[in-house]
Design a protein around this motif. Structure first.
Motif, short mmCIF file in Angstrom:
data_model
loop_
_atom_site.label_atom_id
_atom_site.label_comp_id
_atom_site.label_asym_id
_atom_site.label_seq_id
_atom_site.Cartn_x
_atom_site.Cartn_y
_atom_site.Cartn_z
N VAL A 145 -6.39 13.72 -4.45
CA VAL A 145 -5.61 12.57 -4.88
C VAL A 145 -5.23 11.69 -3.69
CG1 VAL A 145 -3.43 11.83 -5.92
CG2 VAL A 145 -4.73 13.69 -6.95
N VAL A 146 -4.80 12.30 -2.60
CA VAL A 146 -4.39 11.54 -1.42
C VAL A 146 -5.57 10.74 -0.85
CG1 VAL A 146 -3.56 11.72 0.96
CG2 VAL A 146 -2.51 13.11 -0.83
N VAL A 147 -6.73 11.39 -0.74
CA VAL A 147 -7.92 10.70 -0.21
C VAL A 147 -8.32 9.55 -1.12
CG1 VAL A 147 -10.37 10.96 0.26
CG2 VAL A 147 -8.77 12.69 1.07
N ALA A 187 2.78 10.20 6.61
CA ALA A 187 4.02 9.72 6.00
C ALA A 187 4.22 10.33 4.61
CB ALA A 187 4.01 8.20 5.92
N LEU A 188 3.16 10.37 3.82
CA LEU A 188 3.26 10.96 2.48
C LEU A 188 3.59 12.45 2.57
CD1 LEU A 188 0.20 9.27 0.71
CD2 LEU A 188 2.62 8.78 0.33
N SER A 189 2.95 13.15 3.50
CA SER A 189 3.23 14.58 3.66
C SER A 189 4.66 14.80 4.15
CB SER A 189 2.24 15.20 4.65
OG SER A 189 0.91 15.12 4.15
N PHE A 190 5.13 13.91 5.02
CA PHE A 190 6.51 14.02 5.51
C PHE A 190 7.51 13.89 4.36
CE2 PHE A 190 10.41 12.08 7.15
CZ PHE A 190 10.76 13.00 8.12
N LEU A 191 7.18 13.03 3.39
CA LEU A 191 8.06 12.82 2.24
C LEU A 191 7.85 13.86 1.15
CD1 LEU A 191 7.81 8.93 1.98
CD2 LEU A 191 9.71 10.26 2.90
N GLY A 192 6.91 14.79 1.38
CA GLY A 192 6.66 15.83 0.39
C GLY A 192 5.72 15.42 -0.72
N ALA A 240 0.82 -1.21 0.00
CA ALA A 240 0.00 0.00 0.00
C ALA A 240 0.85 1.27 0.00
CB ALA A 240 -0.94 -0.01 1.20
N THR A 241 1.90 1.28 0.82
CA THR A 241 2.72 2.49 0.92
C THR A 241 3.44 2.79 -0.38
OG1 THR A 241 3.04 2.02 3.28
CG2 THR A 241 4.52 3.61 2.27
N THR A 260 -1.20 24.30 2.88
CA THR A 260 -2.24 23.64 3.66
C THR A 260 -1.65 23.05 4.93
OG1 THR A 260 -3.39 23.05 1.62
CG2 THR A 260 -4.01 21.85 3.61
N PRO A 261 -2.19 23.38 6.10
CA PRO A 261 -1.62 22.85 7.35
C PRO A 261 -1.92 21.36 7.51
CG PRO A 261 -3.60 24.14 7.81
CD PRO A 261 -3.31 24.31 6.35
N SER A 262 -0.89 20.58 7.63
CA SER A 262 -1.00 19.13 7.85
C SER A 262 0.04 18.74 8.88
CB SER A 262 -0.77 18.38 6.54
OG SER A 262 -0.54 17.00 6.78
N TRP A 263 -0.32 17.86 9.79
CA TRP A 263 0.61 17.47 10.84
C TRP A 263 1.84 16.79 10.26
CZ3 TRP A 263 -3.57 15.26 14.67
CH2 TRP A 263 -4.28 16.35 15.22
N GLY A 264 1.66 15.95 9.25
CA GLY A 264 2.81 15.32 8.61
C GLY A 264 3.70 16.34 7.92
N LEU A 265 3.07 17.33 7.29
CA LEU A 265 3.84 18.39 6.62
C LEU A 265 4.58 19.25 7.64
CD1 LEU A 265 4.56 19.75 3.95
CD2 LEU A 265 2.48 21.14 4.18
N MET A 266 3.95 19.52 8.79
CA MET A 266 4.61 20.29 9.85
C MET A 266 5.84 19.56 10.37
SD MET A 266 1.18 21.59 11.86
CE MET A 266 2.05 22.41 13.19
N ILE A 267 5.75 18.23 10.51
CA ILE A 267 6.91 17.45 10.95
C ILE A 267 8.01 17.51 9.89
CG2 ILE A 267 7.71 15.13 11.51
CD1 ILE A 267 4.95 14.56 12.68
#
Length: 300
Positions: free
Chosen positions: A163-165, A236-241, A146-147, A248-255
């Motif tokens: 797209v993410v949803v 995880a996806l937001s963390f990887l960009g 899946a990942t 857009t504020p996202s917790w993964g993006l903030m990390i």
């Protein structure tokens, strides 16, 4: 003077409480369920009323106040949780980030639930060739990580919220199909299903009135598990960009945005990381509580 004999009328038979009341009582006594429910309710209320709660616009930049530390690290009360590298209020972005996480988690789980429930119920009820086709589709899905698939698709089509949803919803249905297939097979053997078939009940009525209500507790538990799974994958996806794109504020993006200053401003990662942990923890606790409360043996 005649003695009047008093006749004691037999007591009325004890009336057992309604099943819904028993369910509520069990839920109120279950600590895990209540902890998960209250935490998730708190996050949901914060996300719902974000425009009223957030002290600032989450995208408003103030370069003169960039990287202001939070109050518990000697910062100013003007920015309770400090600011990021662009001077945006961290508390406001954290509050609005709850909206993104809950929206993605709930929507992706809902899409997965529809796909997996349809396949699982049809395979479990009909068996034979229908079940073989369903299990083949499930096997194909399980053969795809899946990942990795999510990373490839999001990289190809872009990291928009839609797209993410969509990607997460189309990738997380296998657990629904497997669990509901097994549950439907058990329900299929019950006498009331045979009675409904003998009485000439239509297939949609049997599936929606007799089968689906009796596997609903399994469905609700899987929804909570996959909702937490979707939130983690989005982070995880937001963390990887490759997930939700800035601003857009996202917790993964903030990390992700704070990882470069991990050694100097560790709170940039710690605060959204704790928020993500609390949200996933509350959803898992709620799911475990629902499983225990709705279990036939009434375990705690």
């Amino acid at each position: 003077m005649s003695n009047t004999s008093l006749t004691v009328s037999p007591g009325l038979p004890a009336v057992s409480p309604a099943p819904s009341r028993l369910l509520v009582r069990k839920a109120l006594k279950h600590r895990g369920f209540m902890v998960g429910f209250l935490l998730l309710l708190f996050v949901g209320v914060v996300a719902l009323f974000a425009p009223l709660i957030a002290p600032y616009d989450p995208n408003k930049q103030d370069l003169l106040a960039r990287l202001a530390p939070p109050v518990f690290m000697g910062g100013d009360w003007k920015h309770l949780l400090g600011t990021d590298a662009l001077g945006r209020d961290y508390l406001s972005r954290l509050i609005y980030g709850a909206r993104v996480s809950l929206l993605i988690g709930f929507t992706a789980a809902l899409i997965s639930a529809v796909i997996g429930t349809v396949l699982g119920v049809l395979g479990g009820y009909f068996g034979g060739k229908v079940d073989a086709v369903v299990m083949f589709i499930v096997s194909v899905r399980l053969a795809l990580p899946a990942t990795l698939v999510a990373l490839a698709v999001v990289a190809l089509f872009g990291g928009s919220l839609t797209v993410v949803v969509s990607v997460l919803g189309l990738l997380l249905w296998d657990r629904f199909a497997v669990v509901l297939r097994s549950a439907t097979m058990q329900v299929r053997q019950m006498d009331y299903i045979a009675a409904a078939e003998v009485l000439g009940a239509s297939l949609p009525r049997i599936l929606f009135k007799d089968v689906l209500p009796n596997v609903m507790n399994h469905l609700i538990v899987i929804v909570t598990l996959e909702m937490a799974h979707a939130i983690i994958l989005e982070a995880a996806l937001s963390f990887l960009g490759l997930g939700v794109q800035p601003p857009t504020p996202s917790w993964g993006l903030m990390i992700s945005e704070g990882k470069e200053m991990l050694l100097f401003e560790s709170w940039l990662i710690t605060i959204p990381g704790i928020a993500l942990f609390i949200l996933v923890f509350s959803i898992n606790m709620l799911g475990d509580g629902i499983r225990d409360v709705t279990a036939p043996e009434g375990r705690n």
